[in-house]
Design an enzyme around this catalytic site. Structure first.
Site, PDB file in Angstrom:
ATOM      1  N   GLY A 124       0.382  -0.739  -0.209  1.00 58.85           N
ATOM      2  CA  GLY A 124      -0.192  -0.106  -0.106  1.00 58.85           C
ATOM      3  C   GLY A 124       0.829   1.037   0.436  1.00 58.85           C
ATOM      4  O   GLY A 124       2.607   1.467  -0.310  1.00 58.85           O
ATOM      5  N   PHE A 145       2.176   3.411   2.658  1.00 49.55           N
ATOM      6  CA  PHE A 145       3.526   3.078   2.944  1.00 49.55           C
ATOM      7  C   PHE A 145       3.897   2.032   3.378  1.00 49.55           C
ATOM      8  O   PHE A 145       5.027   2.353   3.821  1.00 49.55           O
ATOM      9  CB  PHE A 145       2.861   3.108   4.387  1.00 49.55           C
ATOM     10  CG  PHE A 145       1.813   4.051   5.027  1.00 49.55           C
ATOM     11  CD1 PHE A 145       2.041   5.417   5.129  1.00 49.55           C
ATOM     12  CD2 PHE A 145       0.282   4.409   4.889  1.00 49.55           C
ATOM     13  CE1 PHE A 145       1.050   6.481   5.294  1.00 49.55           C
ATOM     14  CE2 PHE A 145      -0.644   5.331   4.952  1.00 49.55           C
ATOM     15  CZ  PHE A 145      -0.018   6.333   5.449  1.00 49.55           C
ATOM     16  N   ASP A 203      -7.047   6.644   6.269  1.00 50.23           N
ATOM     17  CA  ASP A 203      -7.216   6.210   4.680  1.00 50.23           C
ATOM     18  C   ASP A 203      -8.400   5.341   4.905  1.00 50.23           C
ATOM     19  O   ASP A 203      -7.269   3.618   5.068  1.00 50.23           O
ATOM     20  CB  ASP A 203      -5.163   6.101   4.527  1.00 50.23           C
ATOM     21  CG  ASP A 203      -5.785   5.799   3.674  1.00 50.23           C
ATOM     22  OD1 ASP A 203      -6.308   5.796   2.736  1.00 50.23           O
ATOM     23  OD2 ASP A 203      -4.267   5.050   2.947  1.00 50.23           O
TER      24      ASP A 203
END
Ligand SMILES: *[C@@H]1O[C@H](CO)[C@@H](O)[C@H](O)[C@H]1NC(C)=O
Ligand SMILES: *[C@@H]1O[C@H](CO)[C@@H](O)[C@H](O)[C@H]1NC(C)=O
Ligand SMILES: *[C@@H]1O[C@H](CO)[C@@H](O)[C@H](O)[C@H]1NC(C)=O
Ligand SMILES: *[C@@H]1O[C@H](CO)[C@@H](O)[C@H](O)[C@H]1NC(C)=O
Ligand SMILES: *[C@@H]1O[C@H](CO)[C@@H](O)[C@H](O)[C@H]1NC(C)=O
Ligand SMILES: *[C@@H]1O[C@H](CO)[C@@H](O)[C@H](O)[C@H]1NC(C)=O
Ligand SMILES: *[C@@H]1O[C@H](CO)[C@@H](O)[C@H](O)[C@H]1NC(C)=O
Length: 913
Positions: free
Chosen positions: A607, A609, A724
């Site tokens: 994702g 991150f 998010d």
């Protein structure tokens, strides 16, 4: 007198003025280099700057400069340091600060000095002396935001920095109020008295604020040249109504110039420009005009035709003769060479008239080091030490002599060198808040107490604490500092055992000369106490080992310790220093994570991150290892701080955070492994009635996730906004119960990486449009995303799709809204639910979902309201399910049927509500 005004205003902390000698409140007049107090011809009270610790004083003698304040000056070495005056001010009050410089060849060098002055961290001006006998003046107007200001001299590129006077003048009104004043100072560029009868400036006491109104008769290069033919001086003795004490003083307004031929023209250099400025003109009709005469004129600025539209009619605008009218610009872009003209309008019988003018340049404030307030509190502990009195910002424009800083726009302190400074007491706890500290030198002092927890300074490389009187243990938390290379603690009074984690770490460690500190085994008494295995002893042990200790493959030399290490839970350990046993995030060792993940073999997700890998710890616990993409954590600042915060967030519906690892440039977060993956994987695609998750399960998942979010919003201080939320951030455990993941991460990335909190984060389709536009983040942005998730649970559709929502619609919100609002809920219900749901519970969720995605956050419900609605829907659904279970095979067909019917019936009811 040559006057260059640069106004820099900012702070003021000054030497004290004796209140009894001050003629005006808020006036400070420092005679730099002087040695006694005196009153000048104007009635201003001057005080010597004899409390300044630095620099030398010199007497000079310049012809025609007879003011006593100009017979002395203070000069400073031309070194890499800054030399600061600190002046007290009243916050939320506007001031003028003025610094003047008369070189007078004080050093018998005849080298004209060039150096910088700054107001706090903000570069105010570069002082360039070009004439030994001319006074150079710099002025700033500022709104005080702190109780003191610092005016600093630094960076001499020629000669030595020096200063003749430093003056502070307090305003009491708001003429200099601008909407930019929290970010900008006003540097005075021109303040002109037109039609003056001499070259002498008008100032105190005519101007109660002691502004200097320079005469337009002064002759110097590029100052009011290109004067139009027919320009005449006029004056009056009539009183002028200036209607506010901060407007130009009457004496300035009683004189003016008039363009008898229809024009006034001037050209002048504007110091500090080009740039944005504050420019005002001041008019008062001081001629006796016959009744059939009119005076109307316009300002003409080359290249700026729009500014020329309004016509000035002084009498009309000011509502009378001898009254002030002051048109101006709060924000105008001006060139260095300013040419301007006032021209009469065609229907005016008289030429233009001008009494006074002020032009100030906006100077952007520099907020200074981010460590400013932390280091100020350290310094305040040693307020009498000379090194603590350097004043100004720790980093800007140049750092204090004992500090080094990085080169960020808002710098951080990277090094503190206070070796041999006679420091006593404990090591100031605020030093541990300098999150970018790389080197700390406190050796050769008389520091006492224990060595604190440096975990907050994750970048620390070099620590020198030797030759003090420090006591207590050598904290094992030091081993958690990933970059630590040098640790000197010799010749203190430390005791206990050197933590094996430190001994095993690759660093230079000197702990000799601590009589009671042993390498471990020989200091047996400690170990014995620990081995004594009482509860108290166990706590003691925990308190002295690092949180990484367990995982360190320590040498088998210390069997007793090893034995104790193993049974300790891997999750959280009491940090060694916090007197109140603070929770610390568990720090994994990279090699252990490599073992657990078989060298990052199995990727289970990715994702924004980072990438997530599957892992299994030695004790069999399954973990999810998130390797953060390095660019989101450049500098790693505050990483471990934030991680510590993260580790304090515990909730049944939040994915459990197990610890972190920061080694070899990798930033890794370790979580519990969630067996059933993400909600996303279970929701979309060609799912059959058997394989898809049923409605009640979806409702339970919504309830679980909602509770996790509610906890972030209301159970954490400060509250956490997820930013998010999406179906791929809702994870499912073995029992298909949901937990929210990635909470706190976006904060970590933003704060850790850039301090630009205005970066909008989130995922297309889930992103709150209001937040996107305003960049104002609130809990209601998460509510929006949650509403989208509810719509996905209803429909089994992804938030964004190019195909599913028909032409001209890619977004689930628009699509669902259209259907729901027109009563067609069937049109959006996931076919893979196969009709097994109660339409009423479906309606409840659909309506709430629409509330959640309202365009304005204020109209969206809170998380707890949403949860309540979900719970209602669950009990309705359970009732309906029980009823369905009573039946047999036909269930699906039956309920499909009935929901279709009740659907249209409920429609009316639901919409009426
Ligand atoms: C400035 O303020 C500080 C703190 O209030 C005070 O200790 C100091 O004496 C003041 N200095 C002057 C010059 O007024
Ligand atoms: C300081 O004061 C004394 C007497 O008050 C005077 O003689 C001396 O010149 C002064 N020094 C300076 C630098 O002004
Ligand atoms: C001092 O003033 C006199 C008379 O005003 C003038 O002639 C002379 O040039 C001035 N000297 C300096 C150094 O400015
Ligand atoms: C010092 O001044 C020079 C030239 O005036 C400038 O290039 C340099 O950046 C300045 N240094 C600092 C630390 O402000
Ligand atoms: C204006 O009035 C004065 C006398 O007050 C007169 O002499 C003059 O001619 C008049 N001018 C015009 C243009 O009316
Ligand atoms: C160190 O501090 C003590 C107490 O504050 C003081 O008496 C002593 O003079 C100081 N020594 C030095 C070298 O500054
Ligand atoms: C450790 O410190 C002692 C005492 O200051 C010194 O004699 C010794 O050389 C140091 N050892 C190392 C390896 O630096």
């Amino acid at each position: 007198m040559e006057i260059r005004f640069l106004l820099f205003l900012s702070f003021s902390a000054f030497f004290l003025m004796d209140a009894t000698t001050a003629q005006m409140p808020g006036f400070v007049s420092l005679d730099c280099g002087g040695n006694d107090t005196f009153t000048d011809d104007l009635g201003l009270e001057w005080t010597p700057d004899d409390q300044l610790l630095y620099g030398e004083t010199t007497t000079i003698s310049v012809a025609n400069q007879t003011g006593k304040q100009y017979m002395t000056l203070r000069h400073f070495p031309a070194d890499a340091r800054k030399y600061c005056y600190t002046l007290n001010v009243t916050t939320r009050t506007r001031y003028l600060v003025r610094a003047t410089f008369l070189y007078g060849n004080f050093d018998n060098n005849n080298v004209y000095p060039k150096f910088d002055i700054s107001l706090g961290a903000t570069h105010w001006a570069t002082i360039v002396i070009s004439d030994a006998n001319t006074i150079e003046v710099q002025e700033l107007i500022f709104l005080a935001s702190d109780p003191s200001i610092s005016v600093c001299l630094s960076n001499a590129t020629t000669g030595q920095p020096f200063i003749s006077t430093l003056e502070l003048r307090q305003f009491n009104g708001s003429i200099y109020l601008t909407q930019y004043e929290n970010q900008y100072y006003l540097s005075v560029s021109a303040r002109i008295n037109f039609g003056a009868d001499s070259e002498a400036p008008v100032r105190y006491p005519d101007d109660p604020f002691d502004r200097i109104w320079e005469s337009d008769s002064v002759k110097r290069a590029n100052y009011l040249v290109d004067v139009a033919a027919g320009t005449e001086k006029v004056s009056t003795r009539m009183p002028i109504d200036v209607n506010n004490g901060e407007r130009p003083p009457q004496k300035v307004m009683q004189t003016a110039v008039v363009g008898r031929n229809g024009s006034l023209t001037y050209r002048m250099n504007l110091d500090g420009f080009p740039g944005s400025g504050w420019a005002f003109t001041y008019f008062a009709e001081i001629e006796d005009l016959a009744p059939n005469k009119t005076r109307k004129f316009r300002l003409v600025l080359p290249g700026m035709p729009d500014l020329s539209k309004p016509a000035v009619n002084i009498e009309e605008n000011a509502q009378g003769k001898y009254r002030l009218y002051e048109p101006g610009f709060y924000n105008i872009s001006l060139p260095f060479v300013l040419s301007f003209r006032f021209g009469k309008t065609s229907d005016s019988s008289m030429g233009p008239l001008l009494n006074a003018m002020e032009i100030n340049k906006y100077v952007k404030k520099n907020d200074g080091s981010l460590d400013g307030s932390v280091i100020a509190s350290v310094v305040s502990v040693y307020s009498s030490a000379e090194w603590a009195k350097e004043g100004g910002d720790p980093c800007l424009p140049v750092p204090w002599s004992w500090v080094l800083c990085n080169s960020d726009p808002q710098p951080r302190i990277t090094s503190i060198k206070l070796s041999g400074k006679n420091l006593t007491g404990i090591i100031p706890s605020n030093m541990m808040k300098l999150s970018s500290l790389v080197e700390l030198w406190l050796d050769g002092n008389s520091l006492t107490g224990s060595i604190p927890d440096f975990t907050g300074c994750a970048d620390l490389k070099i620590i020198h604490l030797e030759n003090n009187q420090l006591t207590g243990a050598l904290p094992s938390s030091l081993a958690n500092l990933p970059n630590l290379r040098e640790l000197y603690v010799q010749n203190n009074m430390l005791s206990g055992a050197v933590p094996s984690t430190l001994l095993n770490k690759n660093l230079v460690l000197n702990f000799t000369g601590n009589v009671n500190l042993s390498k471990g085994r020989s200091g047996g008494s400690n170990n014995k106490i620990i081995i004594g295995s009482s509860v108290g002893a166990a706590v003691l042990l925990i308190a002295t080992i690092s949180s990484c200790f367990l995982l360190q493959k320590g040498k088998k030399k210390y069997p007793k310790q090893d034995q104790l290490e193993l049974p300790l839970p891997a999750q959280r350990l009491v940090s060694s220093l916090g007197s109140a046993a603070a929770e610390a995030a568990h720090c994994f060792i990279l090699s252990e994570i490599e073992d657990a993940t078989k060298n990052f073999e199995k990727k289970i997700g990715s994702g924004g991150f980072g990438v997530v890998y599957y892992g299994k710890l030695k004790d069999g616990k399954e973990i999810a290892v998130k390797v953060l993409t390095s660019n989101s954590y450049q500098g790693k600042r505050e990483f471990s701080n934030e991680v510590t915060l993260l580790s304090r967030i515990h909730h049944r519906n939040l994915v459990q955070f197990l610890g972190y690892c920061q080694e070899e440039g990798k930033s890794i977060l370790v979580y519990e492994f969630m067996h059933n993956g993400t909600l996303k994987e279970h929701l979309y695609g060609p799912l059959t009635c058997e394989r898809g998750i049923n409605w009640i399960r979806r409702l339970e998942i919504a309830e679980d996730a909602g509770k996790g979010i509610e906890y972030l919003h209301t159970g954490c201080v400060p509250s956490i906004i997820h930013r998010d939320l999406k179906t791929s951030n809702i994870l499912l455990d073995k029992n298909m119960r949901a937990k929210v993941s990635d909470f706190g991460l976006s904060k970590l990335a933003v704060d850790g990486a850039s301090h630009v909190s205005s970066i909008v984060r989130g995922t297309v389709g889930y992103l709150d449009p209001e937040y996107y536009i305003s960049q104002q983040l609130t809990e209601k942005s998460d509510i929006y995303s949650f509403g989208v998730i509810l719509l996905e649970l209803i429909s089994g559709q992804e938030a964004i799709s190019n195909e599913s929502f028909g032409v001209n619609c890619r977004n689930i919100v628009q699509w669902a809204k259209l259907h729901i609002e027109s009563g067609d809920i069937q049109g959006i219900i996931d076919p893979s639910l196969c009709g097994k749901y109660d339409i009423q519970s479906m309606w409840k969720i659909a309506e709430k979902a629409l509330m959640c995605v309202q365009p304005h956050g204020s109209m969206r419900p809170s998380m707890s309201e949403v949860i309540k609605e979900i719970q209602d829907a669950i009990s309705i659904e359970r009732g309906a399910e029980a009823a369905r279970e009573g039946n047999s095979d036909d269930i699906s067909r039956m309920s499909m049927h009935s929901s279709l019917n009740t659907g249209s019936m409920d429609l009316g009811a639901a919409r009426l509500v």
